[in-house]
Design an enzyme around this catalytic site. Structure first.
Site, PDB file in Angstrom:
ATOM      1  N   ASP A   1     -28.008  12.006  26.812  1.00 34.50           N
ATOM      2  CA  ASP A   1     -29.084  12.835  25.417  1.00 34.50           C
ATOM      3  C   ASP A   1     -27.897  12.342  24.435  1.00 34.50           C
ATOM      4  O   ASP A   1     -27.936  13.091  23.787  1.00 34.50           O
ATOM      5  CB  ASP A   1     -28.874  14.649  26.064  1.00 34.50           C
ATOM      6  CG  ASP A   1     -29.876  14.828  25.365  1.00 34.50           C
ATOM      7  OD1 ASP A   1     -30.405  14.705  24.753  1.00 34.50           O
ATOM      8  OD2 ASP A   1     -29.362  16.162  25.112  1.00 34.50           O
TER       9      ASP A   1
ATOM     10  N   HIS B   1     -33.133  14.322  23.306  1.00 34.11           N
ATOM     11  CA  HIS B   1     -34.201  15.501  23.106  1.00 34.11           C
ATOM     12  C   HIS B   1     -34.723  15.876  21.999  1.00 34.11           C
ATOM     13  O   HIS B   1     -35.968  16.144  21.453  1.00 34.11           O
ATOM     14  CB  HIS B   1     -34.086  16.284  23.942  1.00 34.11           C
ATOM     15  CG  HIS B   1     -33.313  17.667  23.414  1.00 34.11           C
ATOM     16  ND1 HIS B   1     -31.648  17.184  24.021  1.00 34.11           N
ATOM     17  CD2 HIS B   1     -33.778  18.385  22.692  1.00 34.11           C
ATOM     18  CE1 HIS B   1     -30.757  18.502  23.541  1.00 34.11           C
ATOM     19  NE2 HIS B   1     -32.272  19.157  22.434  1.00 34.11           N
TER      20      HIS B   1
ATOM     21  N   SER C   1     -29.472  21.677  18.251  1.00 37.05           N
ATOM     22  CA  SER C   1     -29.466  21.085  19.326  1.00 37.05           C
ATOM     23  C   SER C   1     -29.276  19.545  18.626  1.00 37.05           C
ATOM     24  O   SER C   1     -29.206  19.376  17.275  1.00 37.05           O
ATOM     25  CB  SER C   1     -30.380  20.127  19.737  1.00 37.05           C
ATOM     26  OG  SER C   1     -30.925  20.764  21.127  1.00 37.05           O
TER      27      SER C   1
END
Length: 493
Positions: A253, A220, A336
């Site tokens: 992910d 992402h 992230s």
């Protein structure tokens, strides 16, 4: 549990670029300057929020963003999407990545008046206290006298300062200290900026995976740059490199990018063994929360094998599933893709999502860290990254059955019908060969309790195709156990 990933809208980042963190260790591009998504136990399945941070606006106001909370932007979204195929069941409404979690503001104690305590009658301890105070004053006076004398001899300008000796200023940090671990890991951690062809994008983190220039991060984080967008990676010493996406796995992910014109002195971070992690182990997270590059936070492993489903909250987003490492290290939007390290500096996970509350705090749609961050175990991420570097496509393990994604505590129920009208149990697949049928409720995969469909998916994806697993299921109130060999599926389609 579902969580949020980075990717939700947040206030613009400060207009002034963050100052690179100084580190004694040599960085891949030269010496660094001197100086100093989330889920809850199912049921219900918590939602995760990605930790990616939106890119700053063209003209961001100066000063830090106000009232923007952390890594998981979206609020929890219950599982309730139609049953997808067991090998790939991305729900339509899912938690968001650890980037922008919502956090409720805690009650503060501001405003209470301070009452001067009344003097207490003297007692036997009073003399001791007074003696200690007198001794302290004497010592202070002696030290002050020496300091003043030294200053007077060397400076007559009226300003007196005392400098520490060279030996006192050269602090030695043992290998096991957080400062030492951070100094060694920071030079191999990058801040990633991704921008789509329409100008949308965000900021995340990644770390050096090998000497060929491959950087591992979250899917992402780079999703905006996949189809013709722009991608760059900046090291703590300020060196910035253009990059390209080598491969990305939406379900896991995980993504791998490669630096263009990569330097020859890259130092990959050492990879640990996430299977050996224990609750209570110390953790160190590195990332760019809210665009503040090279930020180091610490905590512990607060749980293992936490079932997490996360997404960025957009209508087109599919869920990512993981059996995550849970940490209370502060993780916010922008963390992230960054490394979660153990006390020795080895990577044990990739920070991906944070727990979010139903609404953002401080009037924002995106919240900050509330002490519930989730990382993809590095053993799984390493396997996925190697597959992406090898073929550009992810490979998923599967049982060949479609399961319900609704909140449940009973287990993962095989649906009556699969996605798009297909059979719920794939003919000739692993589940079919093992005798599983629609209506069966899977309650265990090996020794791991399965309380819902998302939990089953996350556990299956911790394995590799070809692994043999033991499935415990209920049919007509009776419990059965069967062994099966996991199949495989390539790609995210």
């Amino acid at each position: 549990m579902s969580t949020e990933n980075e990717g939700n809208a947040v206030p613009p980042a400060p207009s002034a670029p963050p100052v690179p963190v100084a580190s004694p260790a040599a960085s891949p591009q030269g010496s660094a300057p001197d100086g100093g998504a989330p889920t809850t136990p199912l049921p219900p399945v918590p939602q995760g929020t990605p930790a990616q941070y939106p890119a700053p606006a063209a003209q961001a106001p100066a000063g830090p963003p106000h009232g923007t909370p952390g890594p998981t932007p979206d609020a929890h979204q219950p599982y309730g999407a139609p049953a997808p195929d067991g090998s790939w069941p991305p729900p339509t409404a899912t938690p968001s990545y650890g980037d922008g979690g919502s956090g409720a503001a805690g009650a503060g104690g501001w405003g209470s008046s301070y009452q001067q305590p009344a003097p207490k009658p003297g007692n036997g301890r009073g003399g001791l206290v007074a003696a200690v105070l007198v001794a302290a004053l004497v010592a202070g006076g002696l030290g002050g006298g020496i300091g003043y004398t030294l200053a007077k001899d060397s400076d007559s300008s009226g300003s007196t300062t005392v400098s520490a000796s060279d030996g006192a200023s050269q602090v030695k940090r043992a290998p096991g200290t957080i400062a030492n671990v951070a100094s060694r890991a920071l030079p191999s951690t990058v801040t990633i900026e991704a921008e789509s062809t329409s100008g949308e994008g965000g900021t995340g983190t990644g770390f050096v995976f090998d000497t060929q220039g491959h950087i591992v991060t979250n899917n992402h984080v780079v999703a905006d740059a996949v189809d013709g967008g722009k991608l760059s990676a900046t090291f703590p010493n300020g060196r910035k490199y253009d990059a390209e996406v080598v491969g990305h796995a939406q379900g896991y992910d995980v993504a791998v990018i490669k630096l263009k014109n990569a330097p020859s002195d890259l130092k990959p971070l050492a990879l640990g063994n996430s299977d050996k992690v224990a609750v209570g182990d110390e953790t160190i997270a590195i990332g760019a929360p809210f665009g503040l590059s090279n930020t180091v936070t610490t905590g512990i492993i607060s749980a293992k094998n936490r079932p997490v489903a996360s997404s960025d909250g957009s209508s087109s987003s599919k869920a990512s599933y993981m059996s995550a490492l849970q940490t209370d290290a502060s993780i916010n939007p922008g963390n992230s893709g960054g490394p979660l390290l153990n006390a020795s500096g080895a990577v044990i996970g990739i920070n991906s999502a944070i727990q979010s509350s139903s609404s953002g705090g401080f009037g924002s749609g995106q919240s900050g860290s509330i002490g519930l961050g989730f990382a993809i175990p590095i053993n799984q991420a390493k396997y996925v990254a190697q597959q992406l570097i090898k073929s550009g496509k992810p490979v998923y393990a599967k049982i060949g059955a479609s399961v319900s994604l609704e909140d449940s505590t009973a287990g993962a129920k095989i649906t009556d019908q699969g996605a798009s009208g297909s059979a719920a149990v794939e003919s000739g697949g692993p589940a079919d060969k093992a005798g599983l049928k629609p209506g069966d409720v899977i309650t265990k995969l090996d020794d791991h309790v399965i309380d819902s469909g998302p939990t089953l998916i996350g556990e299956i994806w911790t394995h590799k195709p070809g692994d043999k697993v033991t499935v415990t299921y209920k049919r007509g109130g009776q419990e059965h156990t069967v062994d099966l060999t996991l199949g495989s599926r390539a790609g995210d389609s």
